[in-house]
Write an enzyme that holds these catalytic residues in place. Structure first.
Site, PDB file in Angstrom:
ATOM      1  N   GLU A  56       0.850  -1.191   0.000  1.00  0.00           N
ATOM      2  CA  GLU A  56       0.000   0.000   0.000  1.00  0.00           C
ATOM      3  C   GLU A  56       0.884   1.239   0.000  1.00  0.00           C
ATOM      4  O   GLU A  56       1.149   1.799  -1.030  1.00  0.00           O
ATOM      5  CB  GLU A  56      -0.996  -0.034   1.165  1.00  0.00           C
ATOM      6  N   GLU A 100      -2.054  -0.732  13.268  1.00  0.00           N
ATOM      7  CA  GLU A 100      -3.230  -0.380  12.476  1.00  0.00           C
ATOM      8  C   GLU A 100      -4.531  -0.686  13.228  1.00  0.00           C
ATOM      9  O   GLU A 100      -5.486   0.066  13.173  1.00  0.00           O
ATOM     10  CB  GLU A 100      -3.199  -1.198  11.182  1.00  0.00           C
TER      11      GLU A 100
END
Ligand code: BGC
Length: 835
Positions: free
Chosen positions: A438, A702
């Site tokens: 990402e 996260e």
């Protein structure tokens, strides 16, 4: 009086930056005065004064834009004189800024060689006289590194920066005078695919190619004792294949100096990208080096380096193996069952492979980066030692401005983790994470973290580039904001609530922290385009895919569901209101009354709809989640705030912990009653911030449960261990533990609130914040029978002081201290919050 920290467009001695009409700022220290009464800026071109403001009360030390029409490739020097309110005067040293090529045409053009290979463009040239001054103006796609006579010409990495190349490509200017000498010289531009030719999207098929081949453009201008020589990119250059056989930001690199070298004449090319423009990006550099903590043998017999810290960048190490032998490194964030794991990297291979050519060399990658704490070594000699490796910590070069240390070691580590996550995710783009497939400029993450980011580091120039890119993307998309900026995907996707609102939240956050109207003016177009886009939607909640209160824990029955329980339609009304009201305020500050009126009316309408649809007549909320309550309270949308706070408290009480996701978390502690705020902050069991610290986290995770208590990746998928969103709690720590909050009334800390929330469980706290006015120091400490507090208000600043005993006062620059006797009650409540 001392005048320091002179900046132009928030940059120190900027060389080759896109400045427009330059904005000047400075800081005053060591003075008996408390405020500036007048200032005078003088700008020189050589010996000649080209602008003199004369002494003026109008010049603002936080940002004064001057109508200076700058010339291309020109060095200006400047200094400022300041008059204080107690009669002293100071003059700064002389500093400089130098323009880049601006709109001037290029002598040469883009050149290339090879097809889809990584290559090196080179040119040898002879100088017959000593060099007085030399500049190179350069850009290259995908990524480039410039070497002059074998030495790095800039110390920068990942040039020309990562941005929306289809709209503009950044040009760097470097002073290369010291690298040239009479006789033969050699220029080399190394190229690798970067995000221009390589993938930059988590969906491999959606990846957009900005330019299918690598290319570069450069103009080297050398002034010798005899004449000016201009050397530019054209067919006189040679292209040769590079030892970098493979390069991809997600997969890493493979190098082999022994591979056959192909050479050809460079060709002119017209790359399908946007125009060249002088840079906005602050440099990305190796800012720190660190040695591994240990070299481990794992139960599987693997050789693994432990860096002792989840870091972003790469490793440098010496190699001298026999020709053809291969050294391979794989990068990971966590050991599982004591063994190397890269289970959370998805399709990113995150490897570095070196094929030895028999010569002794220093190995390190050029056009990729890794997010890692552990490195699996394969193919290394048995006696390999940890000391041979150097961890290169890479980040955008931004001044560190804030620090906060308390007497609570787990909390201190949490705050350090938030700082490390910012370092690792500020590589030109504010990214979601640095390790898996990402590493993109996710707008929501950037938005929720911006306040924390601005406490930690001077982010004005960094976000200026991000917002310029966002504006380019918005212009392509009718004002809508894509999920990620830059948006390197084929099909447009954007408009998500709380994500796209980065277009309004980031400019406002910058204004609050830096108090420079020029920043706001630059970003008002982002804000207005976004507000208009929202207003044009019949039903925003259904117009696009939303992420809602991403990764919230309020759907325990569906642990794999990522969008939290807070209704997206509710969030849309809240954020529509928030963005419209921020934009109304920005327009008012800038004197744009038409936009102010338009946005104020919209905000009123959203508020009305929200109250009508989402609150009962007695003021109870219809969306009963922690996040819904927090957001309605924070934005002042609750018709009966006390009642809503009670609802929020009872929701927290029901579970005993937080359940918020990306959107609710940043404001949660602020909206909770004090005792609950402390309870959640200092809680060590899952879910909480300190749960991850207790499990050894050195960056922010996260998810609340990215790792199980056994230290294994949880089965939820998407478990980056370096994702700054939940690190947004650090802003609360600066605002409430440090007690320092910027106020709209005097943005840039011209007026700030000092309202620390001492807690005996922390014992003491020391917060230093280098604001645009100067350094604020806030400290408190518990003694056996008293609480001592101390505040330093910098020059030009005023503090609205709210003490824990209820005293309130307003104070100008100076040092203040207070002693408050401890009551038995207070000691008790503190101990309570320690459990
Ligand atoms: C990213 C997030 C991002 C999200 C959008 C994820 O894959 O890592 O941080 O904001 O997608 O929901």
């Amino acid at each position: 009086m001392n005048i320091q920290r002179l900046r132009v467009n928030h940059l120190e001695n900027p060389l080759g930056f896109s400045l427009g009409e330059p904005v000047f700022s400075w800081e005053v220290t060591d003075t008996i005065s408390q405020k500036q009464t007048q200032a005078q800026i003088r700008v020189f071109q050589g010996e000649q004064c080209v602008l003199d403001t004369g002494p003026s009360p109008e010049l603002d030390s936080l940002g004064t834009r001057l109508p200076l029409k700058t010339l291309p490739r020109t060095r200006y020097s400047w200094r400022v004189t300041v008059w204080g309110d107690r009669g002293d005067v100071g003059e700064s040293e002389t500093v400089w800024f130098e323009t880049g090529k601006q709109d001037e045409p290029w002598q040469g053009g883009w050149i290339r060689g090879g097809e889809k290979e990584n290559g090196i463009l080179e040119r040898a040239f002879v100088l017959s006289a000593a060099v007085k001054r030399a500049r190179i103006y350069i850009s290259g796609l995908g990524l480039y590194r410039l070497f002059l006579n074998g030495l790095s010409a800039s110390g920068e990495v990942l040039t020309p920066g990562l941005n929306a190349y289809d709209r503009w490509v950044q040009v760097q200017t470097f002073d290369v005078g010291d690298l040239l000498h009479p006789g033969e010289n050699r220029l080399e531009i190394w190229l690798g695919g970067g995000i221009s030719r390589g993938r930059f999207s988590y969906t491999p098929t959606e990846g957009y190619t900005y330019c299918p081949y690598d290319c570069a453009v450069a103009e080297l201008r050398i002034l010798t004792e005899e004449r000016e020589i201009v050397l530019s990119t054209d067919e006189s250059w040679t292209w040769r294949s590079s030892p970098i056989l493979e390069s991809s930001i997600y997969n890493g690199e493979t190098w082999d100096y022994g591979a056959p070298v192909r050479r050809e004449t460079a060709r002119r090319c017209a790359p399908p990208v946007g125009p060249l423009r002088d840079r906005l990006s602050p440099p990305v550099k190796i800012l720190r080096e660190r040695k591994p903590l240990a070299l481990l043998r794992t139960p599987k017999g693997e050789t693994v380096l432990d860096m002792g810290q989840n870091m972003v960048g790469w490793l440098r190490f010496p190699v001298s193996g026999p020709k053809g032998s291969v050294r391979k490194l794989q990068f990971g964030e966590q050991l599982e069952d004591g063994c190397f794991s890269r289970a959370n990297l998805r399709t990113a291979e995150a490897a570095f492979t070196w094929v030895c050519d028999g010569k002794a060399r220093s190995a390190e990658p050029f056009f990729t980066w890794y997010g890692f704490r552990y490195v699996l070594l394969e193919g290394f000699p048995e006696d390999v030692r940890a000391e041979e490796f150097t961890g290169c910590v890479v980040s955008s070069e931004l001044e560190e401005t804030g620090s906060l240390v308390t007497g609570h070691s787990l909390l201190n580590r949490l705050l350090e983790n938030a700082r490390w996550s910012q370092w690792g995710n500020f590589l030109d783009v504010p990214t979601d994470c640095p390790q898996r497939d990402e590493r993109e400029g996710w707008t929501g993450d950037a938005q929720v973290f911006a306040d924390t980011a601005c406490f930690h580091r001077d982010c004005a120039a960094f976000y200026t580039k991000y917002m310029a890119d966002m504006l380019e993307e918005q212009r392509k998309a009718g004002g809508c904001v894509p999920y990620v900026v830059p948006f390197a995907r084929r099909r447009f996707e954007g408009g998500a609530v709380g994500w796209a609102d980065a277009a309004t939240v980031i400019p406002w956050t910058l204004w609050l922290h830096y108090g420079d109207n020029a920043l706001l003016e630059r970003m008002l177009p982002n804000m207005l385009l976004w507000v208009r886009w929202v207003a044009a939607q019949e039903n925003w909640a259904e117009a696009c895919r939303h992420f809602g209160d991403w990764l919230a824990l309020d759907r325990p029955e569906e642990p794999k569901e990522r969008v939290g329980k807070t209704d997206v339609a509710f969030l849309c009304l809240c954020y529509a209101f928030y963005s419209a009201s921020l934009t109304a305020k920005a327009a008012a500050i800038l004197g744009d009354t038409a936009s102010e009126g338009y946005c104020t009316a919209l905000a009123e309408e959203y508020r009305h709809r929200l109250r009508k649809n989402w609150f009962t007549p007695v003021g109870d909320i219809r969306c009963r989640t922690q996040t819904a309550c927090v957001i309605a309270l924070h934005l002042g949308l609750a018709p009966a705030p006390d009642r809503l706070r009670e609802t929020l408290t009872s929701l927290v009480q029901e579970t005993g912990h937080l359940t918020t996701g990306f959107l609710g978390t940043p404001w949660l502690l602020e909206e909770l009653p004090e005792a609950w705020a402390w309870k959640l902050l200092l809680r060590e069991e899952y879910p909480s911030w300190l749960y991850e610290v207790r499990l050894g986290a050195t960056t922010i995770w996260e998810r609340w449960n990215s790792l199980t208590p056994e230290g294994r990746f949880s089965e939820t998928g998407m478990n980056s261990l370096n994702h700054y969103a939940y690190g947004s709690v650090a802003a609360w720590a600066y605002r409430r533990i440090g007690g320092i909050a910027p106020l709209e009334e005097g943005a840039g800390f011209r007026v700030f609130r000092w309202e620390p929330l001492p807690n005996p469980a922390l014992g003491h706290a020391l917060c230093r914040l280098r604001t645009p006015c100067g350094e604020i120091v806030s400290a408190w400490e518990y003694g056996p029978s008293e609480l001592r507090l101390r505040l330093r208000v910098p020059f030009g600043s005023e503090a609205e002081i709210c003490l824990p005993d209820g005293r309130q006062e307003r104070r100008p620059a100076g040092e203040y201290s207070y002693v408050i006797p401890r009551s038995g009650e207070e000691t008790e409540s503190g101990e309570e919050s320690q459990e």
